[in-house]
Design a protein around this motif. Structure first.
Motif, PDB file in Angstrom:
ATOM      1  N   PHE A 149       2.405  10.511   9.041  1.00  0.00           N
ATOM      2  CA  PHE A 149       3.507  10.945   9.888  1.00  0.00           C
ATOM      3  C   PHE A 149       3.991   9.810  10.791  1.00  0.00           C
ATOM      4  N   LEU A 150       3.513   8.585  10.516  1.00  0.00           N
ATOM      5  CA  LEU A 150       3.903   7.394  11.269  1.00  0.00           C
ATOM      6  C   LEU A 150       3.545   7.528  12.751  1.00  0.00           C
ATOM      7  N   MET A 151       2.421   8.191  13.005  1.00  0.00           N
ATOM      8  CA  MET A 151       1.908   8.344  14.353  1.00  0.00           C
ATOM      9  C   MET A 151       0.600   7.578  14.484  1.00  0.00           C
ATOM     10  N   THR A 152       0.223   7.253  15.704  1.00  0.00           N
ATOM     11  CA  THR A 152      -1.015   6.507  15.906  1.00  0.00           C
ATOM     12  C   THR A 152      -2.212   7.279  15.376  1.00  0.00           C
ATOM     13  N   THR A 153      -2.159   8.604  15.460  1.00  0.00           N
ATOM     14  CA  THR A 153      -3.188   9.468  14.881  1.00  0.00           C
ATOM     15  C   THR A 153      -2.502  10.521  14.033  1.00  0.00           C
ATOM     16  N   SER A 210     -15.988   9.968  18.338  1.00  0.00           N
ATOM     17  CA  SER A 210     -16.075  10.063  16.879  1.00  0.00           C
ATOM     18  C   SER A 210     -15.427   8.833  16.248  1.00  0.00           C
ATOM     19  N   ILE A 211     -16.124   8.192  15.320  1.00  0.00           N
ATOM     20  CA  ILE A 211     -15.573   7.021  14.641  1.00  0.00           C
ATOM     21  C   ILE A 211     -14.502   7.467  13.648  1.00  0.00           C
ATOM     22  N   GLU A 212     -13.385   6.753  13.689  1.00  0.00           N
ATOM     23  CA  GLU A 212     -12.279   7.026  12.770  1.00  0.00           C
ATOM     24  C   GLU A 212     -12.286   6.009  11.635  1.00  0.00           C
ATOM     25  N   TYR A 213     -11.964   6.467  10.431  1.00  0.00           N
ATOM     26  CA  TYR A 213     -11.973   5.629   9.234  1.00  0.00           C
ATOM     27  C   TYR A 213     -10.645   5.740   8.491  1.00  0.00           C
ATOM     28  N   SER A 214     -10.398   4.737   7.669  1.00  0.00           N
ATOM     29  CA  SER A 214      -9.379   4.822   6.618  1.00  0.00           C
ATOM     30  C   SER A 214     -10.107   4.823   5.281  1.00  0.00           C
ATOM     31  N   ILE A 254      -4.142   4.562   0.603  1.00  0.00           N
ATOM     32  CA  ILE A 254      -4.813   4.679   1.904  1.00  0.00           C
ATOM     33  C   ILE A 254      -4.602   6.071   2.504  1.00  0.00           C
ATOM     34  N   PHE A 255      -5.707   6.669   2.946  1.00  0.00           N
ATOM     35  CA  PHE A 255      -5.689   7.871   3.774  1.00  0.00           C
ATOM     36  C   PHE A 255      -6.222   7.452   5.145  1.00  0.00           C
ATOM     37  N   ARG A 256      -5.354   7.414   6.145  1.00  0.00           N
ATOM     38  CA  ARG A 256      -5.736   6.951   7.486  1.00  0.00           C
ATOM     39  C   ARG A 256      -6.146   8.135   8.369  1.00  0.00           C
ATOM     40  N   SER A 257      -6.740   7.848   9.526  1.00  0.00           N
ATOM     41  CA  SER A 257      -7.019   8.838  10.578  1.00  0.00           C
ATOM     42  C   SER A 257      -8.043   9.899  10.186  1.00  0.00           C
ATOM     43  N   LEU A 258      -9.068   9.505   9.443  1.00  0.00           N
ATOM     44  CA  LEU A 258     -10.161  10.410   9.107  1.00  0.00           C
ATOM     45  C   LEU A 258     -11.322  10.151  10.066  1.00  0.00           C
ATOM     46  N   ASN A 259     -11.729  11.139  10.827  1.00  0.00           N
ATOM     47  CA  ASN A 259     -12.844  10.921  11.751  1.00  0.00           C
ATOM     48  C   ASN A 259     -14.080  11.709  11.324  1.00  0.00           C
ATOM     49  N   ASN A 294       0.812  -1.213   0.000  1.00  0.00           N
ATOM     50  CA  ASN A 294       0.000   0.000   0.000  1.00  0.00           C
ATOM     51  C   ASN A 294       0.847   1.264   0.000  1.00  0.00           C
ATOM     52  N   VAL A 295       0.181   2.352  -0.347  1.00  0.00           N
ATOM     53  CA  VAL A 295       0.742   3.704  -0.246  1.00  0.00           C
ATOM     54  C   VAL A 295      -0.136   4.478   0.732  1.00  0.00           C
ATOM     55  N   HIS A 296       0.440   4.907   1.844  1.00  0.00           N
ATOM     56  CA  HIS A 296      -0.280   5.734   2.813  1.00  0.00           C
ATOM     57  C   HIS A 296       0.008   7.206   2.534  1.00  0.00           C
ATOM     58  N   VAL A 297      -1.040   7.975   2.337  1.00  0.00           N
ATOM     59  CA  VAL A 297      -0.898   9.422   2.101  1.00  0.00           C
ATOM     60  C   VAL A 297      -1.207  10.160   3.401  1.00  0.00           C
TER      61      VAL A 297
END
Length: 370
Positions: A115-119, A331-335, A147-152, A109-112
């Protein structure tokens, strides 16, 4: 709008400092993170750190979805689900699909904006370039999920809708707690008044960012005792080099409390991007009795910084009752994940995960207020 890879000399602010730090060898900073790193330039002002992975099955979940949806998922089920039957069924389900997920190359995968942080907080961005970003990355990495992570859904409802319009799959991951209230409103919560009295009574000495420099080795030990020993080795295994570099550059703003013997008892490190503060690094003496309130000391450091700056604080997941009773908004968080260009055998595992996460996981999270 031109989308391209940025050159180091073009970067500014936190993305520039983070790129200088992480670009050469991520494992010197985070022991369980092996990844390729680049920066995506979107127009004139938006820069997204990007991580590229292929397999790396032992990586932390910050860039390895396989870890997030298998081993880490099982650990969270054990921590949070008290109903024995429900817990057993969920663990059985994760075990049943884990091998299949691995064969589906979940870590390719490619994460956009990673910052390699939990959030990972997001810059102020309206999302209008999503289609162009997707097209560019597909051309560069045609066999990788995007993948775009940490979207709430509190902060990023509009972005989540735009991702769906652009054929992304929004996969629920966890529940985070947003503090978006004034200090006056915060103080109306009885628990916060109690916390203030407890902190005053304990009489620990507050130390600021500069003073924390001498306590970084102690801070690392507190972090490791909490995140790695108490919880999971799948959390980022940060090193002293990481602590020193994020402190020196100011990427993370540290505050702490020491006792009369100059022993660090609790600390918090806050990361600020545009209008959002997160607290990716926290630690406290987990061996101390709970009545000492050291977690309260650490958590309140991030809250006080939020009020000083007048920004929104995303205090991540965990300790849900504690955060709710002190004004946190669940708040629910999504990828957001793009898969349209991948073969069916690569898309199917994600589709199954989406069903399990959105139809089973998210309802359980809401029911048990996790």
């Amino acid at each position: 709008m031109k989308i391209r890879w940025a050159k180091q000399e073009e970067l500014t602010g936190i993305v520039r400092d983070f790129s200088k730090m992480i670009a050469h060898n991520s494992q010197l900073l985070i022991e369980n993170v092996r990844t390729e790193y680049r920066v995506l330039r979107v127009g004139k002002e938006v820069f997204f750190p990007v991580t590229i992975n292929h397999t790396e099955w032992e990586n932390s979940f910050v860039c390895a979805p396989y870890a997030a949806y298998t081993a880490y998922a099982k650990e969270e089920i054990k921590w949070n689900i008290n109903h024995k039957t429900v817990r057993a069924i969920l663990i059985l389900l994760v075990n049943a699909i884990s091998g299949w997920l691995k064969r589906g190359m979940l870590n390719k995968n490619v994460h956009v904006n990673n910052f390699l942080m939990t959030t990972n907080p997001y810059p102020e961005w309206n999302g209008k370039e999503i289609a162009e970003i997707t097209s560019f990355i597909k051309t560069q990495y045609p066999q990788h999920a995007i993948i775009f992570r940490s979207l709430n859904d509190y902060q990023h409802r509009h972005l989540l809708q735009l991702f769906q319009k652009n054929k992304y799959e929004n996969v629920g991951s966890r529940q985070v707690y947003i503090f978006d209230l004034t200090k006056k409103a915060w103080l109306k919560h009885r628990n916060n008044k109690h916390d203030n009295k407890l902190i005053e009574k304990k009489g620990l000495h507050f130390i600021n960012h500069q003073e924390m420099k001498a306590y970084l080795p102690q801070a690392l030990e507190l972090y490791r005792d909490l995140y790695l020993k108490k919880y999971s080795v799948l959390n980022p295994q940060l090193t002293l080099k990481y602590f020193k570099e994020v402190h020196q550059t100011g990427i993370i703003n540290f505050h702490g409390y020491i006792d009369k013997n100059k022993i660090l008892k609790a600390f918090s490190g806050q990361f600020t991007l545009d209008k959002t503060i997160t607290s990716p690094i926290v630690g406290y003496d987990v061996s101390a009795p709970q009545k000492e309130g050291l977690y309260i000391h650490a958590a309140q450091l991030a809250l006080l910084n939020k009020f000083d700056q007048g920004l929104l604080l995303n205090l991540s997941s965990g300790a849900p009752s504690f955060k709710r009773m002190r004004g946190g908004q669940a708040s629910i968080e999504y990828s957001a994940i793009y898969l349209k260009h991948l073969p069916l055998k690569r898309r199917l595992p994600w589709k199954v995960l989406q069903f399990i996460s959105n139809k089973i996981g998210v309802p359980l999270i809401k029911k048990y207020k996790l």
